[in-house]
Design an enzyme around this catalytic site. Structure first.
Site, mmCIF file in Angstrom:
data_model
loop_
_atom_site.group_PDB
_atom_site.id
_atom_site.type_symbol
_atom_site.label_atom_id
_atom_site.label_comp_id
_atom_site.label_asym_id
_atom_site.label_seq_id
_atom_site.Cartn_x
_atom_site.Cartn_y
_atom_site.Cartn_z
ATOM 1 N N SER A 231 0.834 -1.202 0.000
ATOM 2 C CA SER A 231 0.000 0.000 0.000
ATOM 3 C C SER A 231 0.872 1.257 0.000
ATOM 4 C CB SER A 231 -0.949 -0.069 1.195
ATOM 5 O OG SER A 231 -2.065 0.738 0.989
ATOM 6 N N ASP A 458 -9.368 -4.150 -5.380
ATOM 7 C CA ASP A 458 -8.790 -3.587 -4.164
ATOM 8 C C ASP A 458 -9.469 -2.253 -3.884
ATOM 9 O OD1 ASP A 458 -7.112 -2.231 -2.290
ATOM 10 O OD2 ASP A 458 -5.390 -3.406 -2.922
ATOM 11 N N HIS A 486 -7.616 -5.822 -0.097
ATOM 12 C CA HIS A 486 -6.441 -4.973 -0.179
ATOM 13 C C HIS A 486 -5.164 -5.805 -0.147
ATOM 14 C CE1 HIS A 486 -4.065 -1.445 0.068
ATOM 15 N NE2 HIS A 486 -3.870 -1.437 1.368
#
Length: 516
Positions: A231, A458, A486
């Site tokens: 991320s 996602d 995610h």
């Protein structure tokens, strides 16, 4: 109306832990490759590399870490870093570092970052160990660190717990008076951060964190950086590659952020990501038993939005006496979308809210999202660090007309979730330090092959970002997981896991465009 609470593309630590924690609550084909040749082996040393680093920072690059046993096979140390990478005389800060030595024939250190910005790498690396492949833990020292401003490193400190509690639960109107109240709330954050953090508040940008990471690489004895970032950690990794392309070893960037995008576009595309993830949940819920959402998917989406709107005018009661505002209800819904294994808990929370008019489970989920403990304290400074880093990395347009126009775009593109990503231009209202000027090459020209991973649905880092980052980085290859939630590595399938393990351990670059 709540403002951009979910735009935390790097809450990887939360995403990893959410399935286990929520389970306690629930009791319940490829294209031709861009690169296929192995990358060079990572040269390492048991001590530092002997590099001097930039002029004036030799002592930082030359330091030795005093490792101490911190339990269960882990070692902990504190590294020194300069407060400012532009001014060696400005003083220094501390970086908390944690590692588990390789269990087999060691080839180097694998630095990791869970995202955020603001998530603790110290906490994350412990939960990461059982998720990565055995071949990886045999070959690498797993290394986590809290970036500058975060957790056990020199931290950003802002509001006290009571004031933070109030701010994170408030709803704001979108009229002139409401937006002024929002701006005043954000100014209070800025003033508290400046008073309680000092000069560090102006030095927690991602470029400075990437320079810290290069220093750690050298101190750990690695000639090239091996790195696994999730991320926001992909932004940190891409920034590192742009600053130090000749030091790139094997980089895996999972749940990618497209570093070429401006903050307004990021917010709008992330809103669509959460909208799509919520729709996937609604369709799955309605296809099963016991779903509280009636009719088709469109009707189910409208029911969720109606619940959120109702919480604004009439916050849901709870056994604790606290009320679930629209903002808290949104947090409670959003957190379950990071992992599809958490969807049954969302069904429980919605059933409770619709059938009983109470919000105990939604409140639990919101508190989990915000790292709030039952006694009203907070277990981390992730919210403070998130705001501080983002306000230095780039800012959304704060022109009132532009923000209203963005609200209209958001509501059209994401009718259920879009409103909650509006007015991000006020997030940095009154921030005492300017945004940092980008100093890195977006394309990381000359870097070794980099693996970028995207998950097709996602919510927090939409798949289009992975495509964008792979296109932006000259040496990137794109690995796709056709899944929900995610990030992918460690929670998807053997196709992804084997490809990443082979890259990290053997240096075998996956086919560009491989889909799993």
């Amino acid at each position: 109306m709540t403002t951009s609470p979910a735009s935390r593309p790097a809450r990887r630590a939360l995403a990893c832990a959410v399935t286990l924690v929520l389970a306690l609550v629930a009791a319940s084909c490829s294209v031709p490759p861009k690169q296929q040749t192995p990358v060079e082996d990572v040269a390492t040393s048991a001590s530092g590399t002997g590099e001097t680093g930039p002029e004036g920072f030799e002592d930082f690059y030359g330091q030795s870490l005093a490792w101490e046993d911190c339990g269960a096979g882990w070692e902990c140390a504190t590294a020194r870093a300069p407060l400012s990478w532009q001014d060696p005389s400005a003083g220094e800060i501390e970086l908390a570092v944690k590692r588990r030595p390789a269990s087999g024939e060691r080839i180097g250190s694998l630095l990791t970052n869970p995202g955020g910005p603001g998530a603790s790498g110290i906490e994350f690396v412990t939960s990461l160990a059982p998720m990565v492949g055995d071949r990886v833990t045999e070959a690498y020292d797993l290394v986590g660190f809290d970036p500058r401003g975060v957790g056990e490193s020199s931290p950003v400190v802002c509001l006290d717990d009571a004031a933070k509690d109030e701010s994170l639960s408030r709803d704001f109107d979108t009229d002139e008076a409401g937006l002024e109240a929002l701006a005043e709330d954000r100014r209070a954050w800025a003033e508290a951060c400046a008073e309680n953090t000092g000069d560090l508040l102006g030095q927690v940008d991602t470029q400075s964190a990437a320079r810290d990471m290069d220093m750690l690489r050298a101190v750990l004895g690695d000639e090239k950086l091996a790195y696994l970032g999730y991320s926001y950690g992909t932004q940190l990794g891409a920034t590192y590659a742009g600053l130090f392309p000749d030091k790139v070893g094997r980089l895996v960037l999972d749940g990618a952020i497209d570093t070429s995008l401006d903050p307004d576009t990021i917010s709008e595309q992330q809103a669509v990501g959460f909208e799509n993830a919520l729709r996937a949940y609604v369709e799955d819920c309605q296809a099963g038993e016991g779903c509280p959402l009636r009719g088709d998917a469109d009707q189910g989406m409208r029911q969720v939005r109606a619940l959120l709107d109702a919480a604004r005018s009439n916050p849901l009661r709870t056994d604790s006496g606290r009320r679930v505002t629209q903002t808290l209800a949104f947090y409670g819904v959003a957190v379950t979308l990071y992992n599809d294994q958490s969807w049954p808990v969302l069904t429980q929370a919605l059933t409770e809210a619709f059938d009983e008019g109470t919000g105990d489970l939604l409140l639990y989920l919101a508190d989990f999202y915000n790292d709030r403990n039952p006694d009203g304290t907070y277990s981390s400074n992730s919210t403070e660090a998130f705001r501080a880093v983002n306000c230095l990395d780039g800012r959304q347009d704060d022109d009132p007309a532009a923000m209203q126009a963005q609200l209209e775009r958001l509501e059209e593109a994401a009718p259920t979730m879009g409103t909650f990503f509006a007015f991000g231009g006020l997030t940095c209202e009154g921030w005492p330090f300017p945004a940092a000027e980008p100093e890195f090459d977006l394309h990381a020209e000359g870097a070794a092959p980099i693996v970028v991973i995207g998950t097709t649905n996602d919510p927090a880092t939409p798949y289009v970002w992975a495509e964008g980052l792979a296109d932006t980085l000259d040496s990137a290859v794109l690995l796709t997981w056709e899944g929900e939630g995610h990030t992918a590595y460690g929670r998807s399938n053997a196709c992804v896991g084997d490809a990443v393990d082979a890259y990290l351990v053997d240096g075998t670059v996956p086919e560009d465009g491989l889909r799993c």
